[in-house]
Design a protein around this motif. Structure first.
Motif, PDB file in Angstrom:
ATOM      1  N   THR A 231      -9.973  74.663  19.047  1.00 14.36           N
ATOM      2  CA  THR A 231      -9.798  74.755  17.601  1.00 14.36           C
ATOM      3  C   THR A 231      -8.795  73.739  17.058  1.00 14.36           C
ATOM      4  N   VAL A 232      -8.024  73.110  17.934  1.00 12.91           N
ATOM      5  CA  VAL A 232      -7.098  72.086  17.466  1.00 12.91           C
ATOM      6  C   VAL A 232      -7.854  70.912  16.850  1.00 12.91           C
ATOM      7  N   ARG A 233      -9.123  70.783  17.159  1.00 14.65           N
ATOM      8  CA  ARG A 233      -9.937  69.717  16.575  1.00 14.65           C
ATOM      9  C   ARG A 233     -10.545  70.126  15.234  1.00 14.65           C
ATOM     10  N   SER A 234     -10.230  71.346  14.798  1.00 13.28           N
ATOM     11  CA  SER A 234     -10.752  71.824  13.528  1.00 13.28           C
ATOM     12  C   SER A 234      -9.857  71.348  12.387  1.00 13.28           C
ATOM     13  N   THR A 235      -9.930  72.010  11.258  1.00 10.99           N
ATOM     14  CA  THR A 235      -9.104  71.653  10.100  1.00 10.99           C
ATOM     15  C   THR A 235      -8.474  72.910   9.510  1.00 10.99           C
ATOM     16  N   GLY A 236      -7.555  72.713   8.570  1.00 16.30           N
ATOM     17  CA  GLY A 236      -6.980  73.832   7.835  1.00 16.30           C
ATOM     18  C   GLY A 236      -6.227  74.808   8.713  1.00 16.30           C
ATOM     19  N   LEU A 237      -6.378  76.097   8.419  1.00 16.48           N
ATOM     20  CA  LEU A 237      -5.649  77.134   9.135  1.00 16.48           C
ATOM     21  C   LEU A 237      -5.967  77.185  10.625  1.00 16.48           C
ATOM     22  N   PRO A 238      -7.240  77.106  11.042  1.00 15.66           N
ATOM     23  CA  PRO A 238      -7.494  77.121  12.493  1.00 15.66           C
ATOM     24  C   PRO A 238      -6.740  76.028  13.238  1.00 15.66           C
ATOM     25  N   PRO A 303      -2.501  83.133   1.481  1.00 14.79           N
ATOM     26  CA  PRO A 303      -3.336  81.957   1.768  1.00 14.79           C
ATOM     27  C   PRO A 303      -2.561  80.895   2.543  1.00 14.79           C
ATOM     28  N   TYR A 304      -3.290  80.211   3.402  1.00 14.15           N
ATOM     29  CA  TYR A 304      -2.693  79.088   4.117  1.00 14.15           C
ATOM     30  C   TYR A 304      -2.471  77.924   3.157  1.00 14.15           C
ATOM     31  N   ARG A 305      -1.281  77.333   3.210  1.00 12.58           N
ATOM     32  CA  ARG A 305      -0.955  76.148   2.419  1.00 12.58           C
ATOM     33  C   ARG A 305      -0.518  75.038   3.372  1.00 12.58           C
ATOM     34  N   ARG A 306      -0.756  73.820   2.976  1.00 12.86           N
ATOM     35  CA  ARG A 306      -0.316  72.698   3.807  1.00 12.86           C
ATOM     36  C   ARG A 306       1.193  72.683   3.980  1.00 12.86           C
ATOM     37  N   ALA A 307       1.901  73.312   3.043  1.00 10.51           N
ATOM     38  CA  ALA A 307       3.361  73.349   3.130  1.00 10.51           C
ATOM     39  C   ALA A 307       3.842  74.085   4.377  1.00 10.51           C
ATOM     40  N   GLY A 386     -20.425  89.412   9.159  1.00 10.25           N
ATOM     41  CA  GLY A 386     -20.413  90.496  10.116  1.00 10.25           C
ATOM     42  C   GLY A 386     -20.369  91.833   9.425  1.00 10.25           C
ATOM     43  N   GLU A 387     -20.264  92.862  10.232  1.00 11.77           N
ATOM     44  CA  GLU A 387     -20.314  94.213   9.715  1.00 11.77           C
ATOM     45  C   GLU A 387     -18.958  94.751   9.337  1.00 11.77           C
ATOM     46  N   GLY A 388     -17.897  94.125   9.832  1.00 11.93           N
ATOM     47  CA  GLY A 388     -16.579  94.694   9.605  1.00 11.93           C
ATOM     48  C   GLY A 388     -15.803  94.551  10.885  1.00 11.93           C
ATOM     49  N   ALA A 389     -14.629  95.178  10.965  1.00 13.64           N
ATOM     50  CA  ALA A 389     -13.829  95.051  12.171  1.00 13.64           C
ATOM     51  C   ALA A 389     -13.308  96.392  12.574  1.00 13.64           C
ATOM     52  N   GLU A 390     -13.285  96.619  13.865  1.00  9.07           N
ATOM     53  CA  GLU A 390     -12.787  97.887  14.369  1.00  9.07           C
ATOM     54  C   GLU A 390     -11.273  97.852  14.433  1.00  9.07           C
ATOM     55  N   GLU A 391     -10.651  99.011  14.288  1.00 10.08           N
ATOM     56  CA  GLU A 391      -9.198  99.039  14.285  1.00 10.08           C
ATOM     57  C   GLU A 391      -8.651  98.556  15.615  1.00 10.08           C
ATOM     58  N   PHE A 392      -7.400  98.107  15.604  1.00  9.44           N
ATOM     59  CA  PHE A 392      -6.757  97.386  16.701  1.00  9.44           C
ATOM     60  C   PHE A 392      -7.563  96.153  17.004  1.00  9.44           C
ATOM     61  N   GLY A 393      -8.096  95.542  15.936  1.00  8.20           N
ATOM     62  CA  GLY A 393      -8.969  94.495  16.258  1.00  8.20           C
ATOM     63  C   GLY A 393      -9.098  93.372  15.302  1.00  8.20           C
ATOM     64  N   SER A 394      -9.251  93.486  13.996  1.00  6.68           N
ATOM     65  CA  SER A 394      -9.654  92.306  13.268  1.00  6.68           C
ATOM     66  C   SER A 394      -8.480  91.622  12.652  1.00  6.68           C
ATOM     67  N   ARG A 395      -8.641  90.303  12.470  1.00  9.90           N
ATOM     68  CA  ARG A 395      -7.591  89.532  11.855  1.00  9.90           C
ATOM     69  C   ARG A 395      -8.201  88.633  10.828  1.00  9.90           C
ATOM     70  N   ARG A 396      -7.428  88.365   9.778  1.00 17.04           N
ATOM     71  CA  ARG A 396      -7.874  87.368   8.824  1.00 17.04           C
ATOM     72  C   ARG A 396      -7.173  86.063   9.097  1.00 17.04           C
ATOM     73  N   GLU A 397      -7.897  85.002   9.136  1.00 16.61           N
ATOM     74  CA  GLU A 397      -7.302  83.687   9.192  1.00 16.61           C
ATOM     75  C   GLU A 397      -7.829  82.959   7.982  1.00 16.61           C
ATOM     76  N   GLY A 398      -7.004  82.845   6.959  1.00 15.81           N
ATOM     77  CA  GLY A 398      -7.468  82.316   5.686  1.00 15.81           C
ATOM     78  C   GLY A 398      -8.423  83.320   5.100  1.00 15.81           C
ATOM     79  N   GLU A 399      -9.722  83.017   5.113  1.00 12.29           N
ATOM     80  CA  GLU A 399     -10.733  83.910   4.595  1.00 12.29           C
ATOM     81  C   GLU A 399     -11.352  84.741   5.704  1.00 12.29           C
ATOM     82  N   GLY A 400     -11.116  84.336   6.956  1.00 13.67           N
ATOM     83  CA  GLY A 400     -11.814  84.998   8.046  1.00 13.67           C
ATOM     84  C   GLY A 400     -10.982  86.048   8.700  1.00 13.67           C
ATOM     85  N   ALA A 401     -11.535  86.669   9.699  1.00 17.25           N
ATOM     86  CA  ALA A 401     -10.818  87.680  10.440  1.00 17.25           C
ATOM     87  C   ALA A 401     -11.083  87.496  11.907  1.00 17.25           C
ATOM     88  N   GLU A 402     -10.036  87.743  12.696  1.00 19.99           N
ATOM     89  CA  GLU A 402     -10.187  87.558  14.126  1.00 19.99           C
ATOM     90  C   GLU A 402      -9.821  88.858  14.805  1.00 19.99           C
TER      91      GLU A 402
END
Length: 433
Positions: A231-238, A303-307, A386-402
């Motif tokens: 993911t280091v080759r990605s952009t923004g928050l990732p 939100p993730y900012r370049r700052a 996706g359908e959602g995230a189970e507890e002890f489980g999902s994360r948001r990264e910017g707009e997403g969740a991990e």
């Protein structure tokens, strides 16, 4: 709805716990100024001897305890960050040291009970590694209460942070091409960290040497197997997350090398190893995942900012200066300059995060709780529905969740889709994506 569960999900209920962790952070930074021989604000000189436990068990421990409590979704779980936070207040106040240490120990024991429930819900190897980390936090708090000097409990503080983060990254690595052998090696490294801490109580030189080797092995495993290398080759928050993670792994390796080669080091070498681990590794993890952790915990967008790049870059450059010039050459002024840079970086990151959150309320229409329409694939540089995230489980990264346990939204080959839709939380990190 006004039932007990709705109260637990309110920002007004969760925010005080986070503020208690913030109090520990400020007090710990003030103590850092005193240790550097610089003017401090208020309580630094009195807290200099407990700077390590205050930052690790007080600040990180309270924040991690809050994350786990949110993941559990039970009212009793909040006793853990609550007791831990009260321990911070007692430590900062004029109460006897034993009061603060005792409350922190109670909070860490509560955290162990939370983990017990989480492991029963999801008996995965990654969670087991985090349980080992929590056991080390309990031991560290007990030794602190027993009057053991901070250098003596260092392996337990280190183990708590490293295994908590290692367990989280192990789970994320599983989403890639992680083989059973890779998982076994990771668990072996985690057990070695615990064994090294035990040995350090009986034979300090051997214990610290073994600890250093285990940390170096953990750093190597993370550098090779973590998804951040892609993911280091990605952009923004990732990409921001990946850079912070990889930089943190370098510092983890530095700390491991110092202890592996020097054993129970003192003086400048001790300063270098401790701050490479607690600043370069742990704080870098916190910076990486704050844009993910805070929305899940406080139900407010961050939100993730370049700052965010500015304090992260300052942290690593000032730490490199502190170690390479100050500690390596035994120059007090360089250690002080690097230390001040470290403190400014942490405070600046808090300020940028606060600014991002406050401006987001006025300029974005993001919902206060993590969205269930996007998923943790954000860290992999992509988004999918996706359908959602189970507890002890999902994360948001910017707009997403991990995800933070062994749950995958939508599942994968041989995996059942998530079935619960409670509050979600990131559990790395600090730590922790």
């Amino acid at each position: 709805m006004t039932d007990g569960r709705s109260v637990l999900t309110r920002t007004s209920f969760r925010l005080p716990f986070l503020l208690l962790g913030g109090l520990a952070l400020l007090a710990g930074l003030d103590a850092a100024l005193a240790l550097l021989g610089l003017p401090h604000v208020l309580v630094g000189a009195r807290l200099a001897d407990v700077h390590g436990p205050l930052m690790v068990l007080g600040f990180v421990g309270t924040v991690i305890g809050l994350e786990r409590s949110v993941a559990l979704g039970r009212g009793w779980g909040y006793l853990s960050p609550g007791l831990n936070g009260l321990g911070v207040v007692a430590t900062v106040s004029v109460l006897p040291d034993e009061v603060g240490a005792g409350l922190v120990l109670a909070g860490q024991l509560g955290g162990l009970l939370v983990y017990r429930s989480l492991y029963a819900r999801q008996p995965a190897a990654a969670v087991a590694v985090q349980v080992l980390g929590q056991l080390m936090a309990v031991a560290a708090a007990a030794l602190w209460l027993g009057g053991v000097p901070v250098p003596g409990i260092m392996p337990w503080l280190v183990g708590y942070l490293v295994l908590t983060i290692f367990g989280e990254r192990l789970e994320l690595a599983r989403l890639g091409a992680l083989s059973p052998r890779d998982a076994t090696v990771a668990q072996g490294v985690a057990v070695t960290v615990l064994v090294a801490a035990v040995v350090s109580l009986l034979a300090p030189e051997a214990g610290f040497t073994l600890l250093g080797l285990a940390l170096a092995a953990a750093a190597l495993w993370l550098a090779v197997k973590d998804v951040a290398r892609r993911t280091v080759r990605s952009t923004g928050l990732p990409r921001f997350i990946a850079v912070c993670l990889l930089a943190g792994y370098v510092w983890l390796a530095v700390a491991g090398a110092v202890w592996a080669l020097g054993g129970q080091v003192e003086g400048r070498a001790y300063d270098a190893a401790a701050h490479a681990l607690f600043l370069g590794f742990a704080i870098s993890m916190v910076m990486a995942h704050a844009p993910v952790i805070m929305p899940a915990v406080l139900r407010r967008p961050l939100p993730y900012r370049r700052a965010f790049v500015v304090p992260a870059a300052l942290l690593h450059t000032s730490l490199a200066f502190r170690l390479a010039v100050g500690d390596a050459r035994d120059l007090d002024w360089a250690v002080q300059a690097g230390g001040v840079g470290n403190i400014v970086a942490v405070l600046l990151f808090v300020a940028v995060a606060a600014w991002s959150a406050l401006t987001a309320r006025r300029t974005t229409t993001a919902p206060p709780a993590p969205s269930s329409s996007t998923v943790r694939a954000e860290e992999f540089g992509s988004r999918r529905e996706g359908e959602g995230a189970e507890e002890f489980g999902s994360r948001r990264e910017g707009e997403g969740a991990e995800e933070s346990g062994s749950r995958r939204e939508g599942g994968g080959p041989g995996e059942a889709p998530p079935t619960r839709h409670h509050d979600t939380v990131i559990t790395s990190h600090g730590v922790p994506s």
